[in-house]
Design a protein around this motif. Sequence first.
Motif, mmCIF file in Angstrom:
data_model
loop_
_atom_site.group_PDB
_atom_site.id
_atom_site.type_symbol
_atom_site.label_atom_id
_atom_site.label_comp_id
_atom_site.label_asym_id
_atom_site.label_seq_id
_atom_site.Cartn_x
_atom_site.Cartn_y
_atom_site.Cartn_z
ATOM 1 N N VAL A 118 100.621 35.324 70.297
ATOM 2 C CA VAL A 118 100.224 36.315 69.292
ATOM 3 C C VAL A 118 101.428 36.675 68.412
ATOM 4 O O VAL A 118 101.310 36.766 67.184
ATOM 5 N N GLU A 119 102.584 36.831 69.045
ATOM 6 C CA GLU A 119 103.784 37.147 68.267
ATOM 7 C C GLU A 119 104.098 36.038 67.275
ATOM 8 O O GLU A 119 104.438 36.294 66.117
ATOM 9 N N PHE A 120 103.977 34.795 67.741
ATOM 10 C CA PHE A 120 104.217 33.668 66.835
ATOM 11 C C PHE A 120 103.231 33.677 65.671
ATOM 12 O O PHE A 120 103.604 33.470 64.512
ATOM 13 N N MET A 121 101.979 33.952 65.951
ATOM 14 C CA MET A 121 100.968 33.969 64.886
ATOM 15 C C MET A 121 101.290 35.048 63.854
ATOM 16 O O MET A 121 101.100 34.850 62.658
ATOM 17 N N LYS A 122 101.773 36.193 64.328
ATOM 18 C CA LYS A 122 102.152 37.245 63.382
ATOM 19 C C LYS A 122 103.306 36.767 62.499
ATOM 20 O O LYS A 122 103.326 37.011 61.297
ATOM 21 N N LYS A 123 104.241 36.059 63.126
ATOM 22 C CA LYS A 123 105.408 35.563 62.380
ATOM 23 C C LYS A 123 105.010 34.617 61.255
ATOM 24 O O LYS A 123 105.634 34.595 60.197
ATOM 25 N N GLY A 154 102.374 34.778 59.568
ATOM 26 C CA GLY A 154 101.612 35.453 58.521
ATOM 27 C C GLY A 154 100.157 35.743 58.828
ATOM 28 O O GLY A 154 99.421 36.208 57.949
ATOM 29 N N VAL A 155 99.722 35.480 60.055
ATOM 30 C CA VAL A 155 98.330 35.768 60.415
ATOM 31 C C VAL A 155 98.075 37.274 60.277
ATOM 32 O O VAL A 155 98.855 38.088 60.754
ATOM 33 N N ASP A 156 97.007 37.638 59.601
ATOM 34 C CA ASP A 156 96.728 39.055 59.343
ATOM 35 C C ASP A 156 96.239 39.774 60.592
ATOM 36 O O ASP A 156 96.626 40.899 60.867
ATOM 37 N N VAL A 157 95.349 39.138 61.312
ATOM 38 C CA VAL A 157 94.807 39.734 62.536
ATOM 39 C C VAL A 157 94.992 38.721 63.660
ATOM 40 O O VAL A 157 94.223 37.769 63.783
ATOM 41 N N ALA A 158 96.064 38.910 64.447
ATOM 42 C CA ALA A 158 96.366 37.984 65.548
ATOM 43 C C ALA A 158 96.014 38.677 66.853
ATOM 44 O O ALA A 158 96.389 39.824 67.067
ATOM 45 N N PHE A 159 95.280 37.992 67.710
ATOM 46 C CA PHE A 159 94.920 38.645 68.976
ATOM 47 C C PHE A 159 94.878 37.651 70.134
ATOM 48 O O PHE A 159 94.716 36.452 69.945
ATOM 49 N N ASN A 160 95.045 38.232 71.331
ATOM 50 C CA ASN A 160 94.995 37.477 72.585
ATOM 51 C C ASN A 160 93.571 37.566 73.128
ATOM 52 O O ASN A 160 93.129 38.630 73.548
ATOM 53 N N TYR A 161 92.856 36.457 73.077
ATOM 54 C CA TYR A 161 91.426 36.502 73.442
ATOM 55 C C TYR A 161 91.215 36.782 74.924
ATOM 56 O O TYR A 161 90.109 37.120 75.348
ATOM 57 N N LYS A 162 92.306 36.668 75.707
ATOM 58 C CA LYS A 162 92.151 36.945 77.136
ATOM 59 C C LYS A 162 92.153 38.448 77.426
ATOM 60 O O LYS A 162 91.657 38.882 78.456
ATOM 61 N N VAL A 191 93.488 35.897 57.275
ATOM 62 C CA VAL A 191 93.426 35.026 58.450
ATOM 63 C C VAL A 191 93.319 35.858 59.727
ATOM 64 O O VAL A 191 94.170 36.702 60.009
ATOM 65 N N ILE A 192 92.260 35.623 60.465
ATOM 66 C CA ILE A 192 92.107 36.139 61.825
ATOM 67 C C ILE A 192 92.370 34.951 62.744
ATOM 68 O O ILE A 192 91.848 33.871 62.499
ATOM 69 N N ALA A 193 93.199 35.139 63.769
ATOM 70 C CA ALA A 193 93.487 33.994 64.645
ATOM 71 C C ALA A 193 93.655 34.455 66.082
ATOM 72 O O ALA A 193 94.181 35.535 66.352
ATOM 73 N N SER A 194 93.202 33.608 66.987
ATOM 74 C CA SER A 194 93.259 33.931 68.416
ATOM 75 C C SER A 194 94.104 32.925 69.165
ATOM 76 O O SER A 194 94.258 31.774 68.751
ATOM 77 N N ALA A 195 94.688 33.393 70.271
ATOM 78 C CA ALA A 195 95.429 32.521 71.179
ATOM 79 C C ALA A 195 95.396 33.181 72.554
ATOM 80 O O ALA A 195 94.906 34.307 72.697
#
Lengths: 366, 366
Positions: free
Chosen positions: B194-199, B201-209, B184-188
């Motif tokens: 991003v920290e929540f997404m990592k929690k 289980g998101v594999d690649v969490a990033f801040n698109y800004k 899972v790659i996910a953006s916010a």
Amino acid sequence: MAPIKNGRHLFNEIPVGYPIPGKTTIYDENQTIDLDTVPLNGGILVKALSFSIDPYMRGRMRPATVESYVSAFTIGEPLGNNGVGVVLRSENSSFKPGDHVWAYFPFQEYIVQTDLTNVKILENKEKLPWSTYVGAAGMPGQTAYLGWKAYSKAKKGETVFVTTGAGPVGSIVAQLAKLAGLKVIASAGSDEKVEFMKKIGVDVAFNYKTTSTVKVLEEHGPIDIYWDNVGGETLEAALDAATNFARFIECGMISQYNQTSPYGVKVGIFPSLLLRHNILNSSLQRVQNLMNIIAKRLSIHGLLIFDHMTPENAKEFYDTVPAMIAKGDIVFLEDKKYGLDQVGEAILDVQSGKNHGKSVIVVAEE
Amino acid sequence: MAPIKNGRHLFNEIPVGYPIPGKTTIYDENQTIDLDTVPLNGGILVKALSFSIDPYMRGRMRPATVESYVSAFTIGEPLGNNGVGVVLRSENSSFKPGDHVWAYFPFQEYIVQTDLTNVKILENKEKLPWSTYVGAAGMPGQTAYLGWKAYSKAKKGETVFVTTGAGPVGSIVAQLAKLAGLKVIASAGSDEKVEFMKKIGVDVAFNYKTTSTVKVLEEHGPIDIYWDNVGGETLEAALDAATNFARFIECGMISQYNQTSPYGVKVGIFPSLLLRHNILNSSLQRVQNLMNIIAKRLSIHGLLIFDHMTPENAKEFYDTVPAMIAKGDIVFLEDKKYGLDQVGEAILDVQSGKNHGKSVIVVAEE
């Protein structure tokens, strides 16, 4: 027998915008071939009869480093595409002299084919002209027949909008749709093509150069199925005219192939924009953009025919379509040019819409 | 009992760009209601507990004359959306005082509901907080669960890119994808998200800004599934990063909802453009545009949840998701605001991405 000329049509230069005959591609007569002695290495020697000229070929005129779904043409080498030829010699027991074969061939008069994996022997029980097998009974016909089968989910009484409706794919889609009991709206770029579309049963045939696509779809839509061969503004109009749950079959975007900057299909929707439009024009309450995908729950499918040519589908196609052609259920036009020196002109005609019917290069009649 | 105040939140004015609290919508306390005597006409009297605030509400703030998939809000009338309430009185034998119900309700403290067709009694065997039923166990959860089921065609080992991955829909999609064995790659839009997404289980969490979506997808893609909640340039990047036969689930385009001019996703492809790009930047050999739909044979599906809430699917959802939440297989965040006067702020937060988790207006705890 002494070596004879083996005329070829070569890729010469990557075009910017439209391809230019004699510059982008050139006819070459420098190669010779001895038909009696040329080594076959277990393959077959084929005399070319007809080659297909198709819109997608423009996409292959690119730098080899640019990836796409089909390989780039190599500068200095022959162009290539689907063609029909007759076997002159064979070193493979599955093929014998006199067999007519269909395959991807380089654009030259005589071809030594060693990879026989995708070489199909044409039975042609219906005795159709051989050029038919690069048109209505070839890739354009396969695209129309199998793409329609895979994605249209057509129901009697629905409405389809077919672009390039006089072309080799669009005209067959239109006829399949009529046979399935649909109302057919179809566009093309000349009045002559409009006349042909009327002849094959299109209910609403129009010349998009002189009639507004948006207005035609407003009057005769909405549309349940959109067969897209053109992209750009027409795609935008179709998004706008679609019913809920409409199916979009994305087969080509020829309006964009020769553009130096691409058209932007608008993504936005929404009140501020609408309001602005309402201020400008209170009747403009439609939303032309990708947000329609969600609002109308559209399904959009990219179509490349080679995914669909499974053995089962190929059998169904060859069992069905040549017979439909022989019976007159599918009629079509061919735009024939004679000789490999005409390839550049044929390609430009197809890109600019000057061809009237399936573009075929006839190299030899038999 | 004497009449008491029945606070409401009203639609006041069609916004241009972002909705403005106190201007676009206003809180109103002028209405009163006598809970003992108000006529029910065969219906029920409901005390509101929680209301959902969702991105799509922006699309309803438009002139009533503009058609869309959901009706426009009426100026001077309460806004409305899914909510949970408790039955105070009932004139229908299927409902009794104390029942907790879920339905589309107007934004007011007390509601007389006469059309009971779509009013669902919540059993809540899992004893979840009632606000859960407008979030993970409500429309956002239904959207994620049933949209994923309908269109993802997910296979273990595939890669999905989820936008708004910390949001009420995206975060559940991400968790369902992880449970199904996908990368899972996910953006916010914030580091906190991003920290929540990592929690979760998101594999690649990033801040698109602060991180380029294009670069993340280049590094961690390609993507087999794209869950689109944002549209615009991100959609373009996803078209570019898609594998052949990728599935696009078009669920929202929030990047566009408050724009005064829409973003244009490029339609063109092709050599002249590519060449130009190659001249400008020889590493830019990708094609960001709709032609990818054909070249990669994409399937793109517009998703509106109400199409998918068949009785069978609704049963499956309520049998499955609340239990997953209770078990901890699905975790989620709520961004609660207390009181109907906070609706305008909550709507603006959701439109601008300031909310952190599912936006809920808590009107009363019980």
